[in-house]
Scaffold this motif. Structure first.
Motif, PDB file in Angstrom:
ATOM      1  N   ALA A 184       0.827  -1.208   0.000  1.00 22.53           N
ATOM      2  CA  ALA A 184       0.000   0.000   0.000  1.00 22.53           C
ATOM      3  C   ALA A 184       0.863   1.261   0.000  1.00 22.53           C
ATOM      4  O   ALA A 184       0.558   2.241  -0.698  1.00 22.53           O
ATOM      5  CB  ALA A 184      -0.934   0.001   1.204  1.00 22.53           C
ATOM      6  N   GLU A 185       1.958   1.242   0.772  1.00 18.43           N
ATOM      7  CA  GLU A 185       2.836   2.410   0.823  1.00 18.43           C
ATOM      8  C   GLU A 185       3.449   2.696  -0.545  1.00 18.43           C
ATOM      9  O   GLU A 185       3.582   3.848  -0.944  1.00 18.43           O
ATOM     10  CB  GLU A 185       3.930   2.196   1.867  1.00 18.43           C
ATOM     11  CG  GLU A 185       3.463   2.395   3.290  1.00 18.43           C
ATOM     12  CD  GLU A 185       3.073   3.832   3.592  1.00 18.43           C
ATOM     13  OE1 GLU A 185       3.734   4.762   3.061  1.00 18.43           O
ATOM     14  OE2 GLU A 185       2.125   4.046   4.354  1.00 18.43           O
ATOM     15  N   HIS A 186       3.799   1.665  -1.279  1.00 20.91           N
ATOM     16  CA  HIS A 186       4.382   1.866  -2.607  1.00 20.91           C
ATOM     17  C   HIS A 186       3.350   2.320  -3.633  1.00 20.91           C
ATOM     18  O   HIS A 186       3.720   2.867  -4.677  1.00 20.91           O
ATOM     19  CB  HIS A 186       5.067   0.583  -3.083  1.00 20.91           C
ATOM     20  CG  HIS A 186       6.441   0.407  -2.527  1.00 20.91           C
ATOM     21  ND1 HIS A 186       7.504   1.229  -2.877  1.00 20.91           N
ATOM     22  CD2 HIS A 186       6.942  -0.474  -1.631  1.00 20.91           C
ATOM     23  CE1 HIS A 186       8.590   0.853  -2.228  1.00 20.91           C
ATOM     24  NE2 HIS A 186       8.282  -0.168  -1.457  1.00 20.91           N
ATOM     25  N   LEU A 187       2.074   2.134  -3.334  1.00 23.09           N
ATOM     26  CA  LEU A 187       1.021   2.530  -4.272  1.00 23.09           C
ATOM     27  C   LEU A 187       0.487   3.932  -4.003  1.00 23.09           C
ATOM     28  O   LEU A 187      -0.389   4.399  -4.734  1.00 23.09           O
ATOM     29  CB  LEU A 187      -0.129   1.519  -4.220  1.00 23.09           C
ATOM     30  CG  LEU A 187       0.205   0.112  -4.738  1.00 23.09           C
ATOM     31  CD1 LEU A 187      -0.952  -0.833  -4.491  1.00 23.09           C
ATOM     32  CD2 LEU A 187       0.565   0.143  -6.214  1.00 23.09           C
ATOM     33  N   GLN A 188       1.017   4.609  -2.991  1.00 21.09           N
ATOM     34  CA  GLN A 188       0.576   5.979  -2.723  1.00 21.09           C
ATOM     35  C   GLN A 188       0.875   6.877  -3.925  1.00 21.09           C
ATOM     36  O   GLN A 188       1.931   6.749  -4.558  1.00 21.09           O
ATOM     37  CB  GLN A 188       1.273   6.535  -1.484  1.00 21.09           C
ATOM     38  CG  GLN A 188       0.718   6.007  -0.179  1.00 21.09           C
ATOM     39  CD  GLN A 188       1.112   6.890   0.985  1.00 21.09           C
ATOM     40  OE1 GLN A 188       1.075   8.119   0.887  1.00 21.09           O
ATOM     41  NE2 GLN A 188       1.485   6.279   2.090  1.00 21.09           N
ATOM     42  N   VAL A 189      -0.048   7.769  -4.201  1.00 26.02           N
ATOM     43  CA  VAL A 189       0.093   8.663  -5.354  1.00 26.02           C
ATOM     44  C   VAL A 189       1.401   9.451  -5.297  1.00 26.02           C
ATOM     45  O   VAL A 189       2.113   9.586  -6.290  1.00 26.02           O
ATOM     46  CB  VAL A 189      -1.115   9.626  -5.444  1.00 26.02           C
ATOM     47  CG1 VAL A 189      -0.860  10.733  -6.466  1.00 26.02           C
ATOM     48  CG2 VAL A 189      -2.368   8.857  -5.813  1.00 26.02           C
ATOM     49  N   LYS A 190       1.742   9.954  -4.122  1.00 22.91           N
ATOM     50  CA  LYS A 190       2.946  10.783  -4.005  1.00 22.91           C
ATOM     51  C   LYS A 190       4.214  10.027  -4.381  1.00 22.91           C
ATOM     52  O   LYS A 190       5.228  10.640  -4.708  1.00 22.91           O
ATOM     53  CB  LYS A 190       3.070  11.334  -2.586  1.00 22.91           C
ATOM     54  CG  LYS A 190       3.346  10.282  -1.524  1.00 22.91           C
ATOM     55  CD  LYS A 190       3.447  10.911  -0.139  1.00 22.91           C
ATOM     56  CE  LYS A 190       3.741   9.881   0.935  1.00 22.91           C
ATOM     57  NZ  LYS A 190       3.818  10.499   2.287  1.00 22.91           N
ATOM     58  N   ARG A 191       4.170   8.707  -4.348  1.00 23.06           N
ATOM     59  CA  ARG A 191       5.338   7.918  -4.722  1.00 23.06           C
ATOM     60  C   ARG A 191       5.298   7.488  -6.186  1.00 23.06           C
ATOM     61  O   ARG A 191       6.215   6.814  -6.665  1.00 23.06           O
ATOM     62  CB  ARG A 191       5.439   6.675  -3.836  1.00 23.06           C
ATOM     63  CG  ARG A 191       5.427   6.952  -2.348  1.00 23.06           C
ATOM     64  CD  ARG A 191       5.864   5.738  -1.557  1.00 23.06           C
ATOM     65  NE  ARG A 191       5.417   5.756  -0.186  1.00 23.06           N
ATOM     66  CZ  ARG A 191       5.950   6.495   0.796  1.00 23.06           C
ATOM     67  NH1 ARG A 191       6.961   7.291   0.524  1.00 23.06           N
ATOM     68  NH2 ARG A 191       5.469   6.440   2.020  1.00 23.06           N
ATOM     69  N   ASN A 192       4.245   7.865  -6.903  1.00 23.87           N
ATOM     70  CA  ASN A 192       4.076   7.384  -8.276  1.00 23.87           C
ATOM     71  C   ASN A 192       3.775   8.502  -9.279  1.00 23.87           C
ATOM     72  O   ASN A 192       3.237   8.233 -10.347  1.00 23.87           O
ATOM     73  CB  ASN A 192       2.955   6.339  -8.317  1.00 23.87           C
ATOM     74  CG  ASN A 192       3.345   5.052  -7.606  1.00 23.87           C
ATOM     75  OD1 ASN A 192       4.047   4.221  -8.154  1.00 23.87           O
ATOM     76  ND2 ASN A 192       2.894   4.915  -6.365  1.00 23.87           N
ATOM     77  N   LEU A 193       4.132   9.709  -8.944  1.00 24.29           N
ATOM     78  CA  LEU A 193       3.884  10.828  -9.850  1.00 24.29           C
ATOM     79  C   LEU A 193       4.655  10.708 -11.158  1.00 24.29           C
ATOM     80  O   LEU A 193       4.271  11.275 -12.182  1.00 24.29           O
ATOM     81  CB  LEU A 193       4.222  12.151  -9.145  1.00 24.29           C
ATOM     82  CG  LEU A 193       3.321  12.513  -7.959  1.00 24.29           C
ATOM     83  CD1 LEU A 193       3.813  13.787  -7.284  1.00 24.29           C
ATOM     84  CD2 LEU A 193       1.864  12.662  -8.411  1.00 24.29           C
ATOM     85  N   LEU A 195       4.663   8.275 -13.033  1.00 24.76           N
ATOM     86  CA  LEU A 195       3.866   7.543 -14.017  1.00 24.76           C
ATOM     87  C   LEU A 195       3.163   8.506 -14.967  1.00 24.76           C
ATOM     88  O   LEU A 195       2.952   8.193 -16.136  1.00 24.76           O
ATOM     89  CB  LEU A 195       2.835   6.670 -13.291  1.00 24.76           C
ATOM     90  CG  LEU A 195       3.394   5.514 -12.451  1.00 24.76           C
ATOM     91  CD1 LEU A 195       2.265   4.808 -11.708  1.00 24.76           C
ATOM     92  CD2 LEU A 195       4.160   4.534 -13.329  1.00 24.76           C
ATOM     93  N   VAL A 196       2.785   9.678 -14.470  1.00 18.82           N
ATOM     94  CA  VAL A 196       2.122  10.674 -15.312  1.00 18.82           C
ATOM     95  C   VAL A 196       3.059  11.147 -16.407  1.00 18.82           C
ATOM     96  O   VAL A 196       2.665  11.320 -17.568  1.00 18.82           O
ATOM     97  CB  VAL A 196       1.657  11.878 -14.444  1.00 18.82           C
ATOM     98  CG1 VAL A 196       1.026  12.941 -15.328  1.00 18.82           C
ATOM     99  CG2 VAL A 196       0.684  11.407 -13.400  1.00 18.82           C
ATOM    100  N   GLN A 197       4.321  11.316 -16.048  1.00 17.42           N
ATOM    101  CA  GLN A 197       5.304  11.773 -17.034  1.00 17.42           C
ATOM    102  C   GLN A 197       5.501  10.772 -18.153  1.00 17.42           C
ATOM    103  O   GLN A 197       5.762  11.136 -19.299  1.00 17.42           O
ATOM    104  CB  GLN A 197       6.640  12.050 -16.328  1.00 17.42           C
ATOM    105  CG  GLN A 197       6.550  13.152 -15.274  1.00 17.42           C
ATOM    106  CD  GLN A 197       7.825  13.268 -14.458  1.00 17.42           C
ATOM    107  OE1 GLN A 197       8.719  12.445 -14.567  1.00 17.42           O
ATOM    108  NE2 GLN A 197       7.870  14.289 -13.617  1.00 17.42           N
ATOM    109  N   SER A 198       5.352   9.480 -17.841  1.00 13.70           N
ATOM    110  CA  SER A 198       5.553   8.452 -18.870  1.00 13.70           C
ATOM    111  C   SER A 198       4.431   8.453 -19.897  1.00 13.70           C
ATOM    112  O   SER A 198       4.566   7.858 -20.961  1.00 13.70           O
ATOM    113  CB  SER A 198       5.633   7.066 -18.201  1.00 13.70           C
ATOM    114  OG  SER A 198       4.373   6.679 -17.668  1.00 13.70           O
TER     115      SER A 198
END
Length: 199
Positions: A184-193, A195-198
């Protein structure tokens, strides 16, 4: 892009089963590194530098304290123990999650120096079970038993300082809950921003 690792701090009162749960997590081959402590005590037979501990002299340890190279440290009887920041930072930069199994006092030190850590509080299912586990060690006098149970009740008040609480009723289930927290911690939005750039 290499995912940066996260620091997970597992602690709780005496008798919660921290060491048992930590060992069980490792045995499930869950992909994470267990933090290696630094100590001033002499190596025991079979212990390896950098695997079991980083072995240092008292002078070297005190230099590490002065240079703020430890996330936490304590003196236990005649020896010093601590968590080297460099080992943790290196593993996190390499994309490895790090698990630090530690007492509550040490966890609070880590929280001050590493507020981005994820703090998990492990508790037994009941006070009766906690007392049973302490007695089960077979090395407690009535006086030491009373001190440990009293300290554990006080330590339970620290739960509010943590991010998650896990009840250690069945070891496999406690491990599953901790793995869920990690995912769950790795799926937080703040850790996956990124992905938007890709896109």
């Amino acid at each position: 892009m290499t995912r940066k690792g996260l620091l997970f701090v597992l602690s709780g009162p005496s008798g919660a089963g921290k060491g048992t749960v930590c060992k069980a997590l490792i045995e499930t081959k869950f992909p994470m590194k267990v933090s290696v402590s630094v100590t001033t005590r002499a190596p025991r037979t079979g212990e390896q530098e950098g695997v079991n501990y980083f072995f240092r002299s008292v002078e070297q340890f005190q230099e590490m304290i002065a240079a703020d190279e430890l996330l936490e440290w304590a003196k236990v009887y005649d020896n010093f123990y601590g968590t080297p920041r460099s080992f943790v930072d290196e593993q996190l930069e390499n994309g490895n999650d790090v698990l630090l199994e530690i007492d509550i006092q040490g966890a609070m030190q880590v929280k001050q120096r590493f507020p981005d850590g994820v703090f998990i509080f492990l508790i037994p299912p009941s006070q009766a079970e906690l007392e049973s586990r302490i007695l089960g060690r077979g090395s407690e006098t009535q006086e030491s038993f009373n001190k440990r149970t009293s300290a554990a009740r006080q330590e339970l008040q620290k739960m509010r300082e943590y991010d998650y609480v896990v009840v250690n009723d069945v070891i496999d289930e406690a491990c599953r809950r901790i793995r869920c927290i990690i995912e769950a911690e790795h799926l937080q939005v703040k850790r996956n921003l990124h992905l938007v750039q890709s896109w």
